[in-house]
Design a protein around this motif. Structure first.
Motif, PDB file in Angstrom:
ATOM      1  N   TRP A 260       0.868  -1.169   0.000  1.00  0.00           N
ATOM      2  CA  TRP A 260       0.000   0.000   0.000  1.00  0.00           C
ATOM      3  C   TRP A 260       0.906   1.220   0.000  1.00  0.00           C
ATOM      4  N   ASP A 261       0.792   2.048  -1.025  1.00  0.00           N
ATOM      5  CA  ASP A 261       1.544   3.294  -1.128  1.00  0.00           C
ATOM      6  C   ASP A 261       0.571   4.420  -0.803  1.00  0.00           C
ATOM      7  N   VAL A 262       0.640   4.940   0.413  1.00  0.00           N
ATOM      8  CA  VAL A 262      -0.347   5.894   0.912  1.00  0.00           C
ATOM      9  C   VAL A 262       0.187   7.308   0.751  1.00  0.00           C
ATOM     10  N   GLY A 263      -0.530   8.107  -0.026  1.00  0.00           N
ATOM     11  CA  GLY A 263      -0.054   9.430  -0.396  1.00  0.00           C
ATOM     12  C   GLY A 263       0.849   9.295  -1.605  1.00  0.00           C
ATOM     13  N   GLY A 264       0.270   8.768  -2.700  1.00  0.00           N
ATOM     14  CA  GLY A 264       1.052   8.312  -3.848  1.00  0.00           C
ATOM     15  C   GLY A 264       1.884   9.367  -4.546  1.00  0.00           C
ATOM     16  N   GLY A 265       1.433  10.638  -4.540  1.00  0.00           N
ATOM     17  CA  GLY A 265       2.187  11.688  -5.220  1.00  0.00           C
ATOM     18  C   GLY A 265       2.298  11.443  -6.707  1.00  0.00           C
ATOM     19  N   SER A 266       3.472  11.048  -7.152  1.00  0.00           N
ATOM     20  CA  SER A 266       3.692  10.702  -8.563  1.00  0.00           C
ATOM     21  C   SER A 266       3.706   9.194  -8.788  1.00  0.00           C
ATOM     22  N   GLY A 267       3.533   8.435  -7.723  1.00  0.00           N
ATOM     23  CA  GLY A 267       3.460   6.977  -7.851  1.00  0.00           C
ATOM     24  C   GLY A 267       4.792   6.263  -7.877  1.00  0.00           C
ATOM     25  N   SER A 268       5.887   6.989  -7.602  1.00  0.00           N
ATOM     26  CA  SER A 268       7.209   6.403  -7.828  1.00  0.00           C
ATOM     27  C   SER A 268       7.494   5.193  -6.941  1.00  0.00           C
ATOM     28  N   ILE A 269       7.037   5.216  -5.685  1.00  0.00           N
ATOM     29  CA  ILE A 269       7.328   4.090  -4.784  1.00  0.00           C
ATOM     30  C   ILE A 269       6.571   2.842  -5.231  1.00  0.00           C
ATOM     31  N   GLY A 270       5.277   2.989  -5.508  1.00  0.00           N
ATOM     32  CA  GLY A 270       4.499   1.837  -5.973  1.00  0.00           C
ATOM     33  C   GLY A 270       5.010   1.295  -7.289  1.00  0.00           C
ATOM     34  N   ILE A 271       5.423   2.194  -8.179  1.00  0.00           N
ATOM     35  CA  ILE A 271       5.923   1.772  -9.490  1.00  0.00           C
ATOM     36  C   ILE A 271       7.217   0.983  -9.351  1.00  0.00           C
ATOM     37  N   LEU A 274       6.626  -2.510  -8.005  1.00  0.00           N
ATOM     38  CA  LEU A 274       6.130  -3.445  -9.016  1.00  0.00           C
ATOM     39  C   LEU A 274       7.239  -3.875  -9.975  1.00  0.00           C
ATOM     40  N   ARG A 275       8.165  -2.983 -10.256  1.00  0.00           N
ATOM     41  CA  ARG A 275       9.260  -3.318 -11.163  1.00  0.00           C
ATOM     42  C   ARG A 275      10.243  -4.293 -10.532  1.00  0.00           C
ATOM     43  N   ALA A 276      10.166  -4.477  -9.183  1.00  0.00           N
ATOM     44  CA  ALA A 276      11.091  -5.390  -8.523  1.00  0.00           C
ATOM     45  C   ALA A 276      10.863  -6.833  -8.946  1.00  0.00           C
ATOM     46  N   HIS A 277       9.594  -7.201  -9.217  1.00  0.00           N
ATOM     47  CA  HIS A 277       9.289  -8.562  -9.654  1.00  0.00           C
ATOM     48  C   HIS A 277       7.917  -8.566 -10.325  1.00  0.00           C
ATOM     49  N   ARG A 278       7.777  -9.396 -11.339  1.00  0.00           N
ATOM     50  CA  ARG A 278       6.549  -9.399 -12.137  1.00  0.00           C
ATOM     51  C   ARG A 278       5.323  -9.833 -11.326  1.00  0.00           C
ATOM     52  N   THR A 279       5.521 -10.509 -10.191  1.00  0.00           N
ATOM     53  CA  THR A 279       4.371 -10.948  -9.402  1.00  0.00           C
ATOM     54  C   THR A 279       4.046  -9.999  -8.250  1.00  0.00           C
ATOM     55  N   CYS A 280       4.853  -8.963  -8.054  1.00  0.00           N
ATOM     56  CA  CYS A 280       4.555  -7.995  -7.000  1.00  0.00           C
ATOM     57  C   CYS A 280       3.263  -7.246  -7.329  1.00  0.00           C
ATOM     58  N   ARG A 281       2.547  -6.857  -6.261  1.00  0.00           N
ATOM     59  CA  ARG A 281       1.287  -6.129  -6.418  1.00  0.00           C
ATOM     60  C   ARG A 281       1.357  -4.836  -5.607  1.00  0.00           C
ATOM     61  N   ALA A 282       0.616  -3.826  -6.043  1.00  0.00           N
ATOM     62  CA  ALA A 282       0.660  -2.551  -5.327  1.00  0.00           C
ATOM     63  C   ALA A 282      -0.625  -1.781  -5.538  1.00  0.00           C
ATOM     64  N   VAL A 283      -1.004  -1.030  -4.496  1.00  0.00           N
ATOM     65  CA  VAL A 283      -2.120  -0.097  -4.546  1.00  0.00           C
ATOM     66  C   VAL A 283      -1.580   1.267  -4.148  1.00  0.00           C
ATOM     67  N   ALA A 292      -3.603  11.430  -9.112  1.00  0.00           N
ATOM     68  CA  ALA A 292      -3.963  10.026  -9.322  1.00  0.00           C
ATOM     69  C   ALA A 292      -3.898   9.675 -10.806  1.00  0.00           C
ATOM     70  N   GLU A 293      -4.377  10.566 -11.654  1.00  0.00           N
ATOM     71  CA  GLU A 293      -4.314  10.333 -13.098  1.00  0.00           C
ATOM     72  C   GLU A 293      -2.866  10.327 -13.579  1.00  0.00           C
ATOM     73  N   ARG A 294      -2.040  11.156 -12.956  1.00  0.00           N
ATOM     74  CA  ARG A 294      -0.616  11.195 -13.319  1.00  0.00           C
ATOM     75  C   ARG A 294       0.062   9.886 -12.926  1.00  0.00           C
ATOM     76  N   ILE A 295      -0.320   9.329 -11.783  1.00  0.00           N
ATOM     77  CA  ILE A 295       0.238   8.043 -11.355  1.00  0.00           C
ATOM     78  C   ILE A 295      -0.068   6.965 -12.392  1.00  0.00           C
ATOM     79  N   VAL A 296      -1.293   6.965 -12.908  1.00  0.00           N
ATOM     80  CA  VAL A 296      -1.681   5.983 -13.923  1.00  0.00           C
ATOM     81  C   VAL A 296      -0.785   6.123 -15.148  1.00  0.00           C
ATOM     82  N   ARG A 297      -0.533   7.357 -15.568  1.00  0.00           N
ATOM     83  CA  ARG A 297       0.321   7.571 -16.745  1.00  0.00           C
ATOM     84  C   ARG A 297       1.756   7.125 -16.467  1.00  0.00           C
ATOM     85  N   ASN A 298       2.280   7.455 -15.296  1.00  0.00           N
ATOM     86  CA  ASN A 298       3.643   7.050 -14.970  1.00  0.00           C
ATOM     87  C   ASN A 298       3.782   5.535 -14.917  1.00  0.00           C
TER      88      ASN A 298
END
Length: 439
Positions: A260-271, A274-283, A292-298
């Protein structure tokens, strides 16, 4: 539950099936499958043929209930356990012991056999039911990729992505109807792709070649955390690369885990999680809609469009996340620490062994983290970095704002410095200063 036989079939149809597979289909009372696979069965197979509805996953439980007690077989393309219906059946609640899987060589095995590529050294990206942006994270110079196509339009879409991402000179081969009598190979170069759509049953072989026109110092995607800040679209709410690398190290992602990435900002931590492994999951939870829309684009630009973005203010937006997609393995709090109940909600959501990491640059939030550190232990560190900048005709250091980071494992056995002690000064000198990064 009655046993279900899952039979993999290739483009060679009935002729390519083993004796065991033919016997199972001949004995079945009902055969489920895609229209193409069902069409490969000879008239001698007397079973009722039922095509999969769309969407498929939602219909599976009802179909299994409908045909319970009858001899049921399911047709799949190639290997049913490789991005196939076998996995779907398991995820829909069918016990593994109730499945009898008879695989056919997968399209990956057949493609590597034709190309002379070692299977274990070939990266596979599926675009079946997934956005083409999933390809972005796999693009590196010199890599060989097999792309599982969704349909006849996939080759052109992949070629366009390659050209847009600076891999225009890449060789692309379209392997159609692998293993069947109509097997064919067509090829071209990504830049200026001109091949018309061909057979919808195809696999792409991509040899990644970086365009020489791309500057040698252009921001590049590396495998370890700490992507260049320029790779993220941002309004300034971005965990900078050095702090981001230290934060991912503290979060310690592992295969299959949920963040859970709380206070996503630009989404960099969640992104980067997920890049650490193909099976990792993130919200990623972000209260500002534009962000939030920018996070989707990133996430799409950096090859992890599977990042789930929840628009809403925490802690209220966290309600229900524990049931879907489930209890987090790690929580990162990048903003809003002083919001009443936020830390409590994130702590409560974690199970034993769960990790919590929080970053802040304000004294108020730092005081709060110090309180939690004294109560629960973990590590409290100060991350700071300075960049060399011109000072007149010379060079000097420009210090970025220091970041206070608290990281802790729930139930990790490390009690806070206040445990078993009393007095305002208990554990006061346990706050550690280290050089790490900047936000």
């Amino acid at each position: 539950m009655s046993a279900i036989t899952v039979v993999g079939v290739g483009a060679d149809g009935w002729a390519g099936l083993s004796a065991a597979a033919r016997e199972a289909l001949g004995a079945a009372e009902v055969v489920l499958g895609g229209g193409r696979q069902l069409g490969l069965l000879p008239e001698g197979v007397a079973a009722e043929r039922v095509p999969w509805p769309s969407p498929l996953r939602a219909a599976v439980p009802g179909l299994l209930e409908r045909f319970a007690g009858r001899r049921l077989a399911v047709l799949a393309s190639g290997d049913p356990m490789f991005h196939g219906i076998g996995r779907t059946l398991l995820e829909c609640g069918v016990p593994a012991e109730s499945l009898r899987v008879l695989p056919h060589p997968s399209s990956v095995s057949l493609a590597c056999a034709r190309l002379g590529w070692p299977v274990e050294e070939t990266e596979v990206v599926t675009l079946v039911g997934r956005p083409v942006a999933s390809l972005h994270a796999a693009l590196y110079p010199g890599r060989r990729l097999l792309v599982l196509s969704a349909d006849a339009s996939t080759p052109a879409r992949v070629a366009r992505v390659l050209a847009e991402r600076g891999f225009g000179p890449s060789r692309v081969r379209v392997l159609e109807q692998l293993g069947g009598p109509a097997e064919a190979v067509r090829e071209g170069v990504a830049a200026g792709w001109s091949l018309p759509p061909g057979d919808p049953l195809n696999v792409l072989a991509v040899e990644c070649v970086l365009d020489p026109a791309v500057a040698a110092d252009a921001p590049r995607q590396q495998l370890v955390p700490g992507l260049r800040d320029e790779l993220f679209e941002s309004d300034g709410q971005l965990t900078k690369r050095h702090v981001r690398a230290a934060t991912l190290a503290a979060l310690a992602p592992a295969p299959g885990e949920l963040l859970w990435d709380v206070g996503g900002g630009s989404g960099s931590i969640g992104i980067e999680w997920l890049r650490a492994h193909r099976t990792c999951r993130a919200v990623s939870v972000e209260r500002d809609r534009a962000r939030a829309e920018r996070i989707v684009r990133n996430a799409a630009a950096l090859g992890v469009p599977r990042l789930r973005v929840v628009t809403g203010a925490a802690p209220r937006a966290l309600a229900g996340l524990e049931t879907e997609p489930g209890r987090p393995d790690a929580v990162f709090i990048g903003g809003g620490l002083t919001v009443p109940g936020l830390l409590e909600a994130c702590w409560s959501a974690l199970g034993p062994g769960g990790r919590l990491v929080a970053n802040t640059v304000t004294l108020e939030s730092e005081a709060l983290l110090t309180q939690w550190y004294r109560r629960h232990g973990g590590e409290l560190v100060k991350l700071g970095v300075a960049h060399a900048v011109p000072v007149g005709g010379f060079t000097g250091w420009r210090q970025a704002m220091p970041v206070t980071q608290w990281s802790v494992v729930k139930g990790g056995g490390g009690a806070g410095p206040d445990a078993g002690e009393s007095g305002a000064d208990a554990g006061a000198d346990e706050v550690v200063g280290v050089l790490g990064g900047a936000k």
